[in-house]
Design an enzyme around this catalytic site. Sequence first.
Site, PDB file in Angstrom:
ATOM      1  N   GLU A  81     -45.731 -27.859  -7.067  1.00 34.39           N
ATOM      2  CA  GLU A  81     -44.566 -26.982  -7.222  1.00 34.39           C
ATOM      3  C   GLU A  81     -44.895 -25.538  -6.875  1.00 34.39           C
ATOM      4  OE1 GLU A  81     -41.598 -27.833  -7.386  1.00 34.39           O
ATOM      5  OE2 GLU A  81     -41.745 -29.922  -8.006  1.00 34.39           O
ATOM      6  N   TYR A  86     -38.149 -22.008 -13.118  1.00 37.07           N
ATOM      7  CA  TYR A  86     -38.101 -23.144 -12.191  1.00 37.07           C
ATOM      8  C   TYR A  86     -39.324 -24.055 -12.372  1.00 37.07           C
ATOM      9  CZ  TYR A  86     -38.820 -26.086  -8.272  1.00 37.07           C
ATOM     10  OH  TYR A  86     -39.085 -27.197  -7.535  1.00 37.07           O
ATOM     11  N   ASP A 145     -34.134 -24.048  -8.265  1.00 38.83           N
ATOM     12  CA  ASP A 145     -34.691 -23.222  -7.194  1.00 38.83           C
ATOM     13  C   ASP A 145     -33.566 -22.888  -6.205  1.00 38.83           C
ATOM     14  OD1 ASP A 145     -34.257 -25.542  -5.791  1.00 38.83           O
ATOM     15  OD2 ASP A 145     -36.273 -25.661  -4.929  1.00 38.83           O
ATOM     16  N   CYS A 197     -27.537 -30.830   1.975  1.00 43.06           N
ATOM     17  CA  CYS A 197     -26.762 -29.613   1.660  1.00 43.06           C
ATOM     18  C   CYS A 197     -27.580 -28.402   2.105  1.00 43.06           C
ATOM     19  CB  CYS A 197     -26.470 -29.593   0.153  1.00 43.06           C
ATOM     20  SG  CYS A 197     -25.198 -28.427  -0.332  1.00 43.06           S
TER      21      CYS A 197
HETATM   22  N1  ADE Z   1     -39.424 -28.182  -3.281  1.00 49.09           N
HETATM   23  C1  ADE Z   1     -39.692 -27.760  -4.513  1.00 49.09           C
HETATM   24  N2  ADE Z   1     -40.078 -28.765  -5.314  1.00 49.09           N
HETATM   25  C2  ADE Z   1     -40.052 -29.890  -4.536  1.00 49.09           C
HETATM   26  C3  ADE Z   1     -40.348 -31.249  -4.771  1.00 49.09           C
HETATM   27  N3  ADE Z   1     -40.783 -31.643  -5.956  1.00 49.09           N
HETATM   28  N4  ADE Z   1     -40.204 -32.106  -3.741  1.00 49.09           N
HETATM   29  C4  ADE Z   1     -39.797 -31.659  -2.545  1.00 49.09           C
HETATM   30  N5  ADE Z   1     -39.507 -30.396  -2.273  1.00 49.09           N
HETATM   31  C5  ADE Z   1     -39.632 -29.507  -3.254  1.00 49.09           C
END
Ligand code: ADE
Length: 373
Positions: A35, A118, A136, A204
Site C-alpha cells: 500500500e 487510507y 484513496d 471508473c
Molecule cells: N492501489 C492502492 N491500493 C491498491 C491495491 N491494494 N490493489 C491495487 N491497486 C491499489
Amino acid sequence: MRDAFVKPLLEWYSENARDLPWRHTTDPYRIWISEVMLQQTRVEAVRKYYRRFLEALPDIRSLASCPDDRLLKLWEGLGYYSRARNLKKAAQIICSEYNEQFPADQKELLRLPGIGSYTAGAIASISFGTKIPAVDGNVLRVYARMLCMEENILLPAVRKKAEADLERVMKILPEAGIMPPQSQEENAAGCFNQALIELGALVCVPNTAPSCGICPVKDECSAYERGMTEKLPVRIKENGRKIVKKTVLLVQTVDGTAVRKRPARGLLAGLYEFPNEDGWLTSEEVIAYIEKNGYDALRVRPLPTAKHVFSHVEWHMTGYEVRAVRSDGAGQNKDWIFAEAEQLEELYPIPAAFSAYYSHIMYVKPADRADNG
Ligand code: ADE
C-alpha cells in the site's frame, strides 16, 4: 449513498480482480509495504519493487534494522523517499512497542509514521477484516460520480464524508462476502475496499475515459444517470510549488562519473546526486565551476533539459556532460566520489529526480568515454 451497489460491485470484483502479488496474502507487513508503494506509483511498476523489497527484507525486524543506504537503494526509482524512511521508523516502533506484531486497531495504526487514514483502512480491512474504508484518489472518484457530487474532492471535509458514508455501507456487509478467486480467507471488508479501488483503476478511470458501458454499478450511479461522468470529480489544486532551476553535471574522468552525498536533512536527505548548481549555467560557467572543484574540463557537451516535480518544489533542469582530468593547481573537491556505472547502480542510491541524466551515463560505455577523452 444507496447500498444496492455493493452486491454487483463484489460480484464484478470476484470475476475481474487483477492477479496482483499482494492479493495472495493477508500478512499485514506485506499489505503495508504494497500500500505504501502504491501510494504514488503505478501498479505495474510496483510489482517489481515489491518482490525485490520483500526478498531483501522479508519481515518487520529486517526492515527495522536495515541500514539507511541499503533501504534507499531498495527504494530507488520509486521516489518520495520519505515513504521509505517512515517505513523503517514505523517498523522500529512495531518491534519495540508491539513485540513485532502489527497493531490491528485503526487508532494505533494511525500513530505510526507514514500511516494515514487510507493506509490504516487498507491494512485494517485487508489484513484484519475490520470494516473501515480505505479512501484513496480512485475511491474518491468513484464516490463522487456515484453521488454526482460537485464539491472539490481535494477538500478534507469531502474525504471525511466519503469515509463516513462508506463505513456505514460496510457495516451492512454480509459476514461472508463474495470472494475473489485468489483470496485465501473470507474477508468482506478487505474485498469491498479493494473492489472500489479496482473499479476506479480499471473502469471508473479519470477524465473523459470512464468505461460506463461495462460498469457493474452504473445503475446506481447518479453521474451516469445525469450524463455528468466526464465532468466529475472536481479537483481544485492550489499549486503553491516553487520552481527551482538547476544545472546537473555528469563529470567524467578515467575513474568514472562524479556523485556526491546530499545533506543529512531536507529534500532527498542522505541520497546521492550528480554535482549540480542552482540556476542554468552556460558552458563557460560550467568550465569555471569544474575548475573551482579541482578539475580541468576537456570537453563540455550540453544535455537535454528535464523536469522533476516534488510535492512542494519543481526542479527545472538542464545538464552538461563534462569530460575532465584532475588539475594540478587547486585541490580536488573531497565530496566528489567517482564511480563506474555498475558501482553507481550497486552502491549509491540516486533519486528518480536525476533519472534523465542517470540514464544518459548508463548508455555511455567506459571504453567510449576513454576514446573521446
Ligand atoms: N492501489 C492502492 N491500493 C491498491 C491495491 N491494494 N490493489 C491495487 N491497486 C491499489
